[in-house]
Each structure stands twice: as structure tokens, then as C-alpha cells.
Design a protein around this motif. Structure first.
Motif, PDB file in Angstrom:
ATOM      1  N   LEU A 152     -41.494 -55.707  18.257  1.00 45.30           N
ATOM      2  CA  LEU A 152     -42.455 -56.634  18.852  1.00 45.30           C
ATOM      3  C   LEU A 152     -42.337 -56.647  20.366  1.00 45.30           C
ATOM      4  N   GLU A 153     -41.105 -56.590  20.846  1.00 46.92           N
ATOM      5  CA  GLU A 153     -40.890 -56.525  22.297  1.00 46.92           C
ATOM      6  C   GLU A 153     -41.536 -55.266  22.872  1.00 46.92           C
ATOM      7  N   LYS A 154     -41.352 -54.147  22.155  1.00 45.17           N
ATOM      8  CA  LYS A 154     -41.921 -52.868  22.613  1.00 45.17           C
ATOM      9  C   LYS A 154     -43.442 -52.926  22.601  1.00 45.17           C
ATOM     10  N   ALA A 155     -44.015 -53.506  21.534  1.00 44.14           N
ATOM     11  CA  ALA A 155     -45.470 -53.624  21.441  1.00 44.14           C
ATOM     12  C   ALA A 155     -46.010 -54.545  22.522  1.00 44.14           C
ATOM     13  N   ALA A 156     -45.307 -55.648  22.776  1.00 42.71           N
ATOM     14  CA  ALA A 156     -45.756 -56.607  23.800  1.00 42.71           C
ATOM     15  C   ALA A 156     -45.763 -55.954  25.182  1.00 42.71           C
ATOM     16  N   TRP A 157     -44.709 -55.187  25.467  1.00 40.46           N
ATOM     17  CA  TRP A 157     -44.663 -54.492  26.769  1.00 40.46           C
ATOM     18  C   TRP A 157     -45.795 -53.486  26.864  1.00 40.46           C
ATOM     19  N   GLY A 158     -46.052 -52.757  25.753  1.00 39.94           N
ATOM     20  CA  GLY A 158     -47.140 -51.783  25.749  1.00 39.94           C
ATOM     21  C   GLY A 158     -48.495 -52.436  25.968  1.00 39.94           C
ATOM     22  N   ILE A 159     -48.715 -53.588  25.364  1.00 37.48           N
ATOM     23  CA  ILE A 159     -49.981 -54.299  25.539  1.00 37.48           C
ATOM     24  C   ILE A 159     -50.165 -54.725  26.989  1.00 37.48           C
ATOM     25  N   ARG A 160     -49.109 -55.223  27.603  1.00 35.72           N
ATOM     26  CA  ARG A 160     -49.204 -55.636  29.010  1.00 35.72           C
ATOM     27  C   ARG A 160     -49.409 -54.431  29.925  1.00 35.72           C
ATOM     28  N   ARG A 161     -48.755 -53.319  29.593  1.00 34.36           N
ATOM     29  CA  ARG A 161     -48.949 -52.086  30.370  1.00 34.36           C
ATOM     30  C   ARG A 161     -50.401 -51.615  30.249  1.00 34.36           C
ATOM     31  N   GLU A 162     -50.937 -51.653  29.015  1.00 32.35           N
ATOM     32  CA  GLU A 162     -52.313 -51.232  28.800  1.00 32.35           C
ATOM     33  C   GLU A 162     -53.287 -52.161  29.513  1.00 32.35           C
ATOM     34  N   ALA A 163     -52.973 -53.457  29.513  1.00 34.36           N
ATOM     35  CA  ALA A 163     -53.816 -54.426  30.212  1.00 34.36           C
ATOM     36  C   ALA A 163     -53.840 -54.137  31.711  1.00 34.36           C
ATOM     37  N   ARG A 169     -60.812 -59.364  31.597  1.00 36.83           N
ATOM     38  CA  ARG A 169     -60.743 -60.531  32.486  1.00 36.83           C
ATOM     39  C   ARG A 169     -59.310 -61.017  32.665  1.00 36.83           C
ATOM     40  N   GLY A 170     -58.452 -60.699  31.693  1.00 42.46           N
ATOM     41  CA  GLY A 170     -57.061 -61.114  31.810  1.00 42.46           C
ATOM     42  C   GLY A 170     -56.382 -61.081  30.461  1.00 42.46           C
ATOM     43  N   ILE A 171     -55.184 -61.633  30.406  1.00 45.34           N
ATOM     44  CA  ILE A 171     -54.470 -61.770  29.138  1.00 45.34           C
ATOM     45  C   ILE A 171     -54.042 -63.226  28.983  1.00 45.34           C
ATOM     46  N   THR A 172     -53.766 -63.586  27.754  1.00 43.89           N
ATOM     47  CA  THR A 172     -53.328 -64.947  27.479  1.00 43.89           C
ATOM     48  C   THR A 172     -52.266 -64.915  26.391  1.00 43.89           C
ATOM     49  N   THR A 173     -51.536 -66.001  26.246  1.00 46.05           N
ATOM     50  CA  THR A 173     -50.539 -66.114  25.194  1.00 46.05           C
ATOM     51  C   THR A 173     -50.807 -67.392  24.401  1.00 46.05           C
ATOM     52  N   GLY A 174     -50.210 -67.457  23.226  1.00 46.36           N
ATOM     53  CA  GLY A 174     -50.373 -68.657  22.414  1.00 46.36           C
ATOM     54  C   GLY A 174     -51.331 -68.482  21.248  1.00 46.36           C
ATOM     55  N   PHE A 175     -52.023 -67.327  21.205  1.00 48.64           N
ATOM     56  CA  PHE A 175     -52.924 -67.053  20.081  1.00 48.64           C
ATOM     57  C   PHE A 175     -52.209 -66.278  18.973  1.00 48.64           C
TER      58      PHE A 175
END
Length: 301
Positions: A68-79, A94-100
Motif C-alpha cells: 500500500l505504501e508503494k502504491a500510494a507513492w506511485g499514485i502521488r508520483r503519477e499525480a 486539479r489535485g489529490i485528496t485523502t480521506g476517501f
């Protein structure tokens, strides 16, 4: 589980969840890797609220922290990469958000007419001119990505979105590989929603190091060719096969995605079938596809 943070020199805009209000109690769209929520984004009293889409990646198993940590980093890198892209036929971030969900979620413009997949189910009488214009927009967006050395990796009618002005935009590029590389079996670059449009060389076992097969530009061209033939003949690739594993078996067995193509211009049929060649080097480059479509449009005018 706490949010996963990655620092970049030019960070992607972080949109607080408090500024986002869901319009429904359930996701507006579900499929592929996740859910899409239609939300109202209110920033301040001086700015009018915006309607946005929140793309949330579903996670079945939240106990595996490292993947999950690896996927989260990849998502932020892709963003971070996505936020730099500016093209009429590529969905803007437009951006990223957390909590969903446990992973960061993408925030993009809400595309009123939904996916090309749903649009084609409703619009069954498109003219040749309309089909060519749609193909031009898809090819133009793909050309832009390829010129930036970005491989889409999951080009299907579900990942092509349409706004109120009938403008088509490519979305979800790179996401399949990020999640497959995370090492979590929940994620797989070859998922049920995309196998119909997937190039034969992509339907393969992981390499010797366990890494999934990496998408390529020729594989994107194959997917584009499938979408174009679907537009022209009105049928999905392997439309007689209902289950994804049956489609995979057909691909591995060398079966073609389309049978007899009736009512399709002979020159166009020949060209798009070239995009579906099992020889990756025989497939045209996306720049050549754009030029071909423009020539076909001139014939109509």
C-alpha cells in the motif's frame, strides 16, 4: 491507516476533504480499479463551487502495509506527472485528496457525458464524420502522451471521458502499472475491465523477477485500433465472449478480436487491422495514425 505522504519540489495541490461534498451516498461509477464520486468542491465564499470527480482506488486487503505504501507513492508520483500535462484531449488534474480511501485519490473535472463506453451504448447512430472526429481526438490525446514518453497502458472506452461539449479526454494513464508494481495481488495490470482491448503481448506471465509485463507505445496503438474498429462496427472486441478469462484464452489461442467487419470502409478497415498486428513493429506510430485520420476526414469534406 494514516495517509501516505511523498514530498516533491513542486507538490501537487492537496485538496482538503472538508472542501469536497459528495452528491450521492454511493459512488457514481464503479469499475476497473476503483470508484468515482461526483463531488462539489467549495473553496471559499468568493469562488463559485466546482463539480469535480474523485477517483478512488479500491483496496480489498488493507493489512499489507508495504504494498500500500508503494502504491500510494506511485499514485502521488503519477499525480505529479499528470499535473504537468496540458492538452485538450487529456483529462486535467486539479489535485489529490485523502480521506476517501486508504490511498490518495485523484481530483479532476467532472465529465458530464461520462465514459465513451456508456456514450456508445446510448448513441447508436453516429455519422462517419462523428466517428472520425472522435477517433481524431483519441489519437491526438495519445500522440500528446507518447510525445511526452508516457504510455497509457490501459486504453479502453471506459478510460475515455466526454464533456458537455463532446470533447473526448484520455484518463487513468499509468495507473494500471503503478498498482501492478505495488506487489499487492489485489492489483493486476491485466484486469477484467481491460482485456478486450489489450495487445496480445501484454497478456503474459510476470517476468523472471516477478514484475508485470510493462506497457508499451505499440500496445497503446493496438488498443487504439480496437477502439476504432469498435466505433466503426458497433461491437466490442470479442463481443461474443462474456467472461474475461474466456477473452484471455482467445487471445492466447491467437483468435482475432473482430470477426467479419461488414459496413466498414475497406481502406479504414485495412489500416485499423494493421494496428492490431501481432508483430509490434508492423503497427503504425500514433503520429502516423493522426495523419491517416486527417486524410480520411478530408475525403468526407
Amino acid at each position: 491507516m494514516p495517509p501516505h505522504n511523498v514530498d516533491f519540489k513542486t507538490p501537487v495541490k492537496e485538496i482538503p476533504k472538508a472542501q469536497l461534498r459528495k452528491t450521492e451516498d454511493a459512488p457514481n461509477y464503479t469499475g476497473g480499479f476503483g470508484d468515482v464520486w461526483k463531488c462539489i468542491w467549495s473553496t471559499s465564499s468568493s469562488n463559485p463551487p466546482l463539480t469535480v470527480a474523485i477517483k478512488v482506488v479500491r483496496v480489498a486487503d488493507t493489512s499489507q502495509t508495504a504494498p500500500l505504501e508503494k502504491a500510494a507513492w506511485g499514485i502521488r508520483r503519477e499525480a505529479y506527472v499528470w499535473a504537468q500535462l496540458k492538452d485538450d484531449n487529456v483529462l486535467s488534474l486539479r489535485g489529490i485528496t485523502t480521506g476517501f480511501g486508504v490511498l490518495p485519490a485523484f481530483v479532476s473535472s467532472w465529465m458530464t457525458k461520462g465514459s465513451l463506453d456508456n456514450y456508445l451504448k446510448q448513441q447508436t447512430r453516429l455519422s462517419k464524420s462523428q466517428k472520425l472526429d472522435m477517433s481524431r481526438q483519441i489519437a491526438s490525446g495519445l500522440k500528446y502522451l507518447h510525445e511526452k514518453d508516457i504510455v497509457h497502458g490501459d486504453l479502453t472506452p471506459t478510460n475515455i471521458l466526454i464533456n458537455s461539449d463532446d470533447k473526448l479526454c484520455l484518463a487513468d494513464f499509468g495507473l494500471s502499472m503503478i498498482l501492478a508494481q505495488s506487489g499487492n495481488p489485489t492489483f493486476n495490470s491485466c484486469h477484467a475491465g481491460n482485456v478486450r482491448w489489450m495487445a496480445p503481448e501484454m497478456v503474459a506471465l510476470p517476468d523472471s523477477e516477478g514484475e508485470p509485463t510493462k506497457p508499451t507505445k505499440p500496445a497503446d496503438v493496438y488498443s487504439h485500433g480496437c477502439i476504432m474498429l469498435q466505433l466503426l462496427c458497433g461491437q466490442q472486441p470479442y463481443f461474443r465472449l462474456m467472461q474475461a478469462f474466456h477473452v484471455i484464452a482467445a487471445i492466447v489461442g491467437g483468435r482475432k478480436p473482430f470477426g467479419e467487419l461488414t459496413g466498414v470502409d475497406e481502406g479504414q478497415k485495412k489500416y485499423w487491422l494493421k494496428c492490431l498486428s501481432t508483430n509490434v513493429n508492423a503497427r503504425p506510430k500514433v503520429q502516423e495514425i493522426v495523419a491517416f485520420i486527417e486524410a480520411e476526414r478530408k475525403k468526407l469534406s
